[in-house]
Design an enzyme around this catalytic site. Structure first.
Site, PDB file in Angstrom:
ATOM      1  N   ASP A  49       2.187  -6.601  -2.404  1.00 30.19           N
ATOM      2  CA  ASP A  49       0.842  -5.734  -1.889  1.00 30.19           C
ATOM      3  C   ASP A  49       1.344  -4.296  -1.877  1.00 30.19           C
ATOM      4  O   ASP A  49       0.403  -3.442  -1.312  1.00 30.19           O
ATOM      5  CB  ASP A  49       0.267  -6.189  -0.469  1.00 30.19           C
ATOM      6  CG  ASP A  49       1.328  -6.128   0.589  1.00 30.19           C
ATOM      7  OD1 ASP A  49       2.386  -7.053   0.517  1.00 30.19           O
ATOM      8  OD2 ASP A  49       1.413  -5.549   1.512  1.00 30.19           O
ATOM      9  N   GLY A  67      -5.401  -3.889   7.009  1.00 33.35           N
ATOM     10  CA  GLY A  67      -5.439  -4.176   8.470  1.00 33.35           C
ATOM     11  C   GLY A  67      -5.555  -2.838   9.272  1.00 33.35           C
ATOM     12  O   GLY A  67      -5.751  -2.971  10.334  1.00 33.35           O
ATOM     13  N   GLY A  98      -4.922  -7.855   3.098  1.00 33.36           N
ATOM     14  CA  GLY A  98      -5.950  -6.808   3.258  1.00 33.36           C
ATOM     15  C   GLY A  98      -5.669  -5.457   3.999  1.00 33.36           C
ATOM     16  O   GLY A  98      -4.677  -5.529   4.947  1.00 33.36           O
TER      17      GLY A  98
END
Ligand code: AMP
Ligand code: MG
Length: 491
Positions: free
Chosen positions: A249, A89, A87
């Protein structure tokens, strides 16, 4: 007038796609730069962004009107190991804008403070890596390679603590979207098929609207992402770009290059080149990049299995068939690109072998990748240009041995030499953001508060295909003492 005419679609997705929270304010926002040309593309007022209220918004101290700030959830394979929850961060999506060109783009602050996905991190970014992302993403854009872009950089007036205290900064990143392979992995890991379908529908509507009506839209979607990523990595290879941290990612659904961390351009041609200080096994070495993209796309295909067919075996067959499109798509783009680099307009069977022979000789002779192809443009105009290419090879005879075959091949082409040279100059850049120049720009900014070196580099890389008087230094490889051997994520 509002700074951004936000029109936010991601914030309408279900709650489990993100965490809604504002950026964390900083001590003393200071403007580094607003990208005036990009602002115009987006229909934004660059002067308003550079004014105090604009800078406050770009630093995260004020949430601009219409923004719905959130941190996106995603997962990812990092160096091959799966993390079910990464995610944003240290990034906040402010919202989306639709430009005068009709394209929807994300406006994201990077380095804007902690989020529920920060894990151990401080949520911040240091000035050096922010300048690096700014320059290299804008260089990629100028080279014609799909990429996220940099709308602005601001300093925070606060230190970030890495090995030493460093000035903090926030980058405003612009992307077609921030959807990643890892976004799909996040929901697949939770066996949340509803969310996967919602996400796939969203991605199709946003990036592949033409296939919404396809008979098998999820299959067509997979095939379309495979095609875009195959062409993207071919474009990287053709300019000697090494991403450095090709985790899932950091692999977009849109087909844009994203996440400029330890990335760098090669100087001397060596397919085994690795710069990233954390890439010990050379997983993300230059030559491995196409294979890694295929690996990442295989992870994407796995997440889509429940959408491809009801039973798992037919779903796997469909996924395999779409993934099989990667190699031909990559090879088409790579071969066509090599031909253009060599000034060959009419394809011939033996062209690839000719290109590979040159690359092998460049490797054996430590020839500079960018300079060699640029100098070939001159040699394409006539043999008087040969001396400049020769000089780039440790043993000039290695070039001579190839140039004869190349000239014989050029003789089969209809194009006039001058037109051929011009066409080659439009694909073989003179200026790339060389690592030692990037390093010098960062040192000047971070250690001496001098942004002029960064500004000059940015100006140079913005017009990579021109020979501009006074900019010769940007075309040159490093002197031995200037050579940068390792690059860092700076996270
Ligand atoms: P990256 O290597 O930039 O792709 O980041 C991998 C993950 O680490 C992402 O979830 C980032 O948001 C997170 N991350 C990187 N740096 C930081 C930081 N300084 N603070 C919090 N999270 C971070
Ligand atoms: Mg990342």
């Amino acid at each position: 007038m509002a700074l951004f005419a936000f029109d936010n679609s991601y914030a309408r997705l279900p709650d489990r796609f993100y965490a809604k929270l504002p950026p964390t304010p900083v001590a003393a926002p200071g403007l580094v730069r607003v990208n005036t040309a990009l602002a115009a593309t987006l229909g934004l007022d660059a002067a308003a962004l550079a004014a105090p209220d604009g800078v406050a918004a770009l630093a995260g101290n004020v949430v601009p009107e219409g923004a719905e700030p959130l941190a996106q959830a995603y997962a990812g394979h990092q160096f091959g190991g799966f993390s079910p929850q990464l995610g944003d961060g240290r990034a906040i999506l402010l919202g989306e804008v639709v430009g005068p060109d009709g394209l929807r783009r994300d406006i994201q602050l990077k380095g804007s403070g902690r989020t529920p996905y920060s894990r151990g991190g401080d949520g911040r970014a240091a000035l050096g890596p922010v300048l690096r992302e700014y320059v290299i993403s804008e260089a990629m854009f100028a080279l014609g390679i799909p990429t996220t872009r940099s709308l602005a950089a601001v300093t925070t007036g606060q230190p970030v603590y890495r090995e030493t205290p460093l000035p903090g900064a926030v980058l405003t990143r612009v992307a077609a979207s921030h959807l990643r392979v890892g976004t799909f992995q996040f929901f697949a890991a939770r066996q949340d098929v509803d969310a996967l379908r919602t996400l796939a529908d969203y991605a199709i509507a946003r990036h592949y609207p033409d296939i919404a009506q396809a008979e098998e839209p999820y299959r067509a979607f997979l095939g379309a992402v495979v095609g875009r990523q195959a062409r993207l990595v071919a474009q990287w290879m053709l300019v000697g770009f090494i991403h450095g941290v090709m985790n899932t990612d950091n692999c977009t659904i849109s087909g844009e290059t994203i996440d400029y961390g330890p990335c760098a351009f090669m100087d001397a041609y060596d397919p085994n080149t690795v710069f990233s200080s954390i890439d010990h096994g050379g997983r993300y070495a230059y030559a491995n990049q196409p294979g890694i993209v295929h690996w990442n796309l295989t992870r994407l295909a796995e997440t889509l299995l429940p959408l491809l067919a009801e039973a798992s075996e037919p779903a796997i067959e469909i996924a395999k068939a779409e993934l099989a499109g990667f190699a031909p798509a990559f090879e088409d783009a790579w071969h066509a690109g090599l031909r253009r680099k060599l000034g060959l307009a009419q394809p011939r069977e033996a062209d690839l072998a000719l290109a590979e022979d040159l690359l092998a000789r460049m490797q054996a002779n430590a020839a500079d990748f960018t300079l060699t192809f640029r100098a070939l443009c001159g040699a394409a105009a006539g043999p008087e240009g040969d001396a400049a290419v020769r000089a780039l090879f440790a043993d000039g005879a290695a070039y001579d041995g190839w140039a004869g075959a190349w000239r014989a091949r050029l003789a089969e082409e209809a194009t006039a030499p001058a037109a051929r040279a011009a066409a080659m100059q439009a694909v073989n850049p003179a200026i790339i953001p060389r690592n030692h120049r990037m390093e010098a720009a960062i040192v000047a900014a971070v250690e001496h508060g001098d942004l002029s070196v960064f500004e000059a580099l940015l100006d140079a890389v913005a017009r990579p295909f021109e020979d501009r008087p006074g900019l010769e230094r940007f075309t040159l490889p490093p002197e031995p003492e200037e050579r940068v051997l390792a690059t860092f994520c700076g996270t």
